[in-house]
Enzyme design. Structure first.
Site, mmCIF file in Angstrom:
data_model
loop_
_atom_site.group_PDB
_atom_site.id
_atom_site.type_symbol
_atom_site.label_atom_id
_atom_site.label_comp_id
_atom_site.label_asym_id
_atom_site.label_seq_id
_atom_site.Cartn_x
_atom_site.Cartn_y
_atom_site.Cartn_z
ATOM 1 C CB CYS A 104 13.133 8.388 7.466
ATOM 2 S SG CYS A 104 14.318 7.487 6.525
ATOM 3 C CD GLU A 138 13.588 0.437 8.480
ATOM 4 O OE1 GLU A 138 14.198 1.312 8.962
ATOM 5 O OE2 GLU A 138 14.268 -0.814 8.382
ATOM 6 C CE LYS A 184 -2.005 2.773 2.912
ATOM 7 N NZ LYS A 184 -1.812 3.953 2.242
HETATM 8 P P1 NAD Z 1 2.666 8.408 7.611
HETATM 9 O O1 NAD Z 1 2.920 7.421 8.898
HETATM 10 O O2 NAD Z 1 1.500 9.002 7.959
HETATM 11 O O3 NAD Z 1 2.137 7.025 6.664
HETATM 12 C C1 NAD Z 1 2.731 6.186 6.130
HETATM 13 C C2 NAD Z 1 1.926 5.006 5.332
HETATM 14 O O4 NAD Z 1 1.267 4.512 6.559
HETATM 15 C C3 NAD Z 1 1.084 5.444 4.430
HETATM 16 O O5 NAD Z 1 0.880 4.517 3.470
HETATM 17 C C4 NAD Z 1 -0.251 5.760 5.032
HETATM 18 O O6 NAD Z 1 -1.418 5.929 4.189
HETATM 19 C C5 NAD Z 1 -0.271 4.500 6.178
HETATM 20 N N1 NAD Z 1 -1.110 4.772 7.316
HETATM 21 C C6 NAD Z 1 -1.341 5.944 7.852
HETATM 22 N N2 NAD Z 1 -2.321 5.560 8.913
HETATM 23 C C7 NAD Z 1 -2.242 4.369 8.948
HETATM 24 C C8 NAD Z 1 -2.864 3.317 9.859
HETATM 25 N N3 NAD Z 1 -3.740 3.797 10.768
HETATM 26 N N4 NAD Z 1 -2.806 1.895 9.683
HETATM 27 C C9 NAD Z 1 -2.076 1.336 8.723
HETATM 28 N N5 NAD Z 1 -1.588 2.182 7.797
HETATM 29 C C10 NAD Z 1 -1.660 3.903 7.835
HETATM 30 O O7 NAD Z 1 4.017 8.836 7.045
HETATM 31 P P2 NAD Z 1 4.152 9.781 5.853
HETATM 32 O O8 NAD Z 1 3.703 11.204 6.190
HETATM 33 O O9 NAD Z 1 3.636 9.102 4.606
HETATM 34 O O10 NAD Z 1 5.728 9.631 6.014
HETATM 35 C C11 NAD Z 1 6.688 10.486 6.609
HETATM 36 C C12 NAD Z 1 7.320 9.893 7.504
HETATM 37 O O11 NAD Z 1 7.731 8.471 7.121
HETATM 38 C C13 NAD Z 1 8.406 10.427 8.326
HETATM 39 O O12 NAD Z 1 8.017 10.096 10.115
HETATM 40 C C14 NAD Z 1 9.521 9.836 7.929
HETATM 41 O O13 NAD Z 1 10.611 9.907 9.053
HETATM 42 C C15 NAD Z 1 8.977 8.527 7.858
HETATM 43 N N6 NAD Z 1 9.937 7.583 6.990
HETATM 44 C C16 NAD Z 1 10.745 6.748 7.581
HETATM 45 C C17 NAD Z 1 11.555 5.875 6.976
HETATM 46 C C18 NAD Z 1 12.658 4.899 7.685
HETATM 47 O O14 NAD Z 1 13.293 4.179 6.647
HETATM 48 N N7 NAD Z 1 12.973 4.849 8.735
HETATM 49 C C19 NAD Z 1 11.819 6.210 5.653
HETATM 50 C C20 NAD Z 1 10.983 6.935 4.919
HETATM 51 C C21 NAD Z 1 9.968 7.846 5.730
#
Ligand code: NAD
Length: 502
Positions: A287, A253, A178
């Protein structure tokens, strides 16, 4: 106007509700596609298809070498479409075409090739040496978990999709991916390549749609064996809770607030470039961005002057232009978040050194509400702007007096994802790196992630690792098989532990 579909059980299908949602090019605000909006029902259909493909289909029963061949084919198809996919990625997410062509698409190609090598070369059955009770022997079998769901964020949609699909299927699992709602389009191209490469139906499934419904189902459904999530720490906590209902394997992650430490003997020229790259690459929407630059007070004034002067040279503009260094953020709402933090920083007493506003000189046609200037604050590590992940182009510069103090400040964070150390003395840099509580440290470099080395977080930056042989094994269960050919068990203590009479 393009209209996209879900990919379930080898078929491109509409969402059960028939609903779609728009996706926009953040640089101009223009709508570029209507994306099928998967709900819970669609997620369940995809999970069930993946379950059937795992339980009854050919994929988990192929040899590692046979699976490797298919993954290499996917890599080859993607490699033949770098320009086309890069354009989709850059337009949909707002990252530059330069980043998509140099990092995103080639990075995903390397992931498929690397995990193909893992499937081919990492044995599935390993003899465990001399038994303490000969002739009994132990072997360990590395087996796929089953159905793996992959949930990815919007900042690196293409490469993140490859980090989920490639290791999962290389190890013999089936999967449901997803993407984030802001950025669904490039993942569709990856799934098309899997289809074209002849990966059997049900092995790779795609549901595009909101996290709160489709995503939650992927995290909690009993037929899912492993959840691999990349995103915010807040949602990561929710994923862990949802997955706990059936005690699934979880890898997370999550967010970061990484420290880039500049020691007094650093090559300042190189370190200035490294700190700017470490923070402002992709507008800080990374991230592991080094959003806290810890700078030795001995070189502080000179170094900070270099940062401010060079930040002003970063070219902001149309992400589709190869000359652009920074495009828009992913959406105006992300700019709102950055603005809130900048105001908070000023309220907290941080000193604004540059940036702090939207650019005023963008070319016509670009949406000024989606852009933000590279911003540098002199801050204290206790401030919220130095503790919370902003996910925008905001750098906090913090002075220190000794290596000990630098390590202390670096570790004073709930996160532990990345970090950097800049020094001409490698022993000194390694000593500092060893004391940083974080999953990756770059010495005299930043953001260098390769598919063959592990990546992941300490503390609230995550659980488990992606990439490398370590990341591959996160997709393999370990089974110990003990086989005994002895007919006389009189020398064995374990049966006697019950009774000598059986
Ligand atoms: P997010 O947590 O809002 O969303 C990530 C994904 O989770 C999306 O596909 C979203 O639709 C889904 N999601 C949201 N709520 C959910 C739920 N309740 N249940 C299941 N899935 C759900 O993050 P974002 O805004 O898309 O991305 C930014 C964040 O991602 C930042 O915090 C960044 O640090 C992190 N990130 C981490 C890494 C890593 O490797 N550590 C890499 C890239 C981004």
């Amino acid at each position: 106007m393009a209209e996209t579909k879900l990919f379930i059980d080898g078929e491109w299908v509409e969402a059960a509700s028939g609903e779609t949602f728009p996706t926009y090019a953040p640089s101009t605000g223009e709508k570029i596609a209507d994306v099928a909006k998967a709900g819970r029902e669609d997620a369940v259909r995809a999970i069930e298809a993946a379950r059937r493909a795992f339980d009854d289909g050919p994929w988990p029963r192929l040899s590692g070498a046979e699976r490797a061949e298919k993954l290499r084919k996917v890599a080859e198809i993607l490699n033949g479409r770098v320009q086309e996919i890069s354009e989709i990625e850059a337009r949909d997410g707002g990252g530059t075409i330069k980043k998509a062509m140099f990092a995103d698409v080639p990075g995903a190609v390397s992931s498929f090739n690397f995990f193909a090598d893992c499937a081919q070369n990492m044995p599935e059955v390993v003899e465990r040496g001399e038994s303490p009770f000969p002739p009994a022997k132990s072997i360990v079998r590395y087996e796929p978990y089953g159905v793996c769901s992959g949930i990815v964020p919007w900042n690196f949609p293409f490469i993140m999709a490859s980090w989920k699909i490639a290791p999962a299927i290389a190890a013999g699992n089936t999967c449901v991916l997803k993407p984030a709602s802001f950025t669904s389009l490039s993942a569709i191209e990856m799934v098309k390549a899997c289809e074209e490469a002849g990966i059997p139906k049900g092995v790779v499934n795609l549901v595009t749609g909101p996290g709160g419904s489709a995503g939650e189902e992927l995290a909690q459904h009993p037929a899912v064996d492993k959840v691999a999530f990349t995103g915010s720490t807040e949602v990561g906590r929710r994923i862990m809770q949802l997955a706990s209902g059936t005690v699934k394997k979880v890898t997370l992650e999550l967010g970061g607030k990484s420290a880039n430490i500049v020691l007094d003997d650093a090559d300042l020229d190189l370190a200035a470039a490294g700190v700017l790259f470490g923070t402002f690459f992709h507008n800080g929407q990374v991230c592991e961005s080094g959003t806290r630059a810890l700078v030795s007070r001995r070189i502080y004034d000179e170094f900070v002057g270099m940062l401010v002067e060079r930040a002003g040279k970063i070219v902001i503009g149309d992400p589709m232009d190869m000359a652009t260094d920074l495009g828009p953020l992913v959406a105006p709402s992300q700019v709102d978040t950055v603005e809130r933090y900048v105001k908070l920083g000023l309220d907290e007493g941080a000193k604004l050194l540059c940036g702090g506003s939207k650019p005023t000189d963008l070319a016509q046609g670009l949406d000024p509400n989606a852009y933000y200037l590279p911003t540098i604050f002199e801050a204290d590590n206790s401030m919220k702007i130095a503790q919370e992940e902003i996910f925008g182009p905001v750098l906090c510069v913090i002075p220190f007096d000794s290596d000990d103090e630098a390590v202390k400040i670096a570790n004073d964070s709930i996160y532990g994802l990345g970090g950097g150390v800049w020094s001409k003395d490698l022993d000194r840099a390694h000593a500092v790196a060893a004391r940083m509580r974080t999953g990756t440290v770059w010495v005299n470099d930043y953001h260098m992630i390769t598919p063959n080395q592990p990546f992941g977080g300490y503390k609230q930056s995550g659980v488990g690792r992606e990439l490398g042989d370590i990341g591959f094994n996160e997709y393999r269960q370990v089974k110990h098989v003990w086989a005994n050919t002895a007919t006389d068990r009189s020398g064995y203590l374990h049966f006697s532990a019950l009774s000598a009479n059986i």
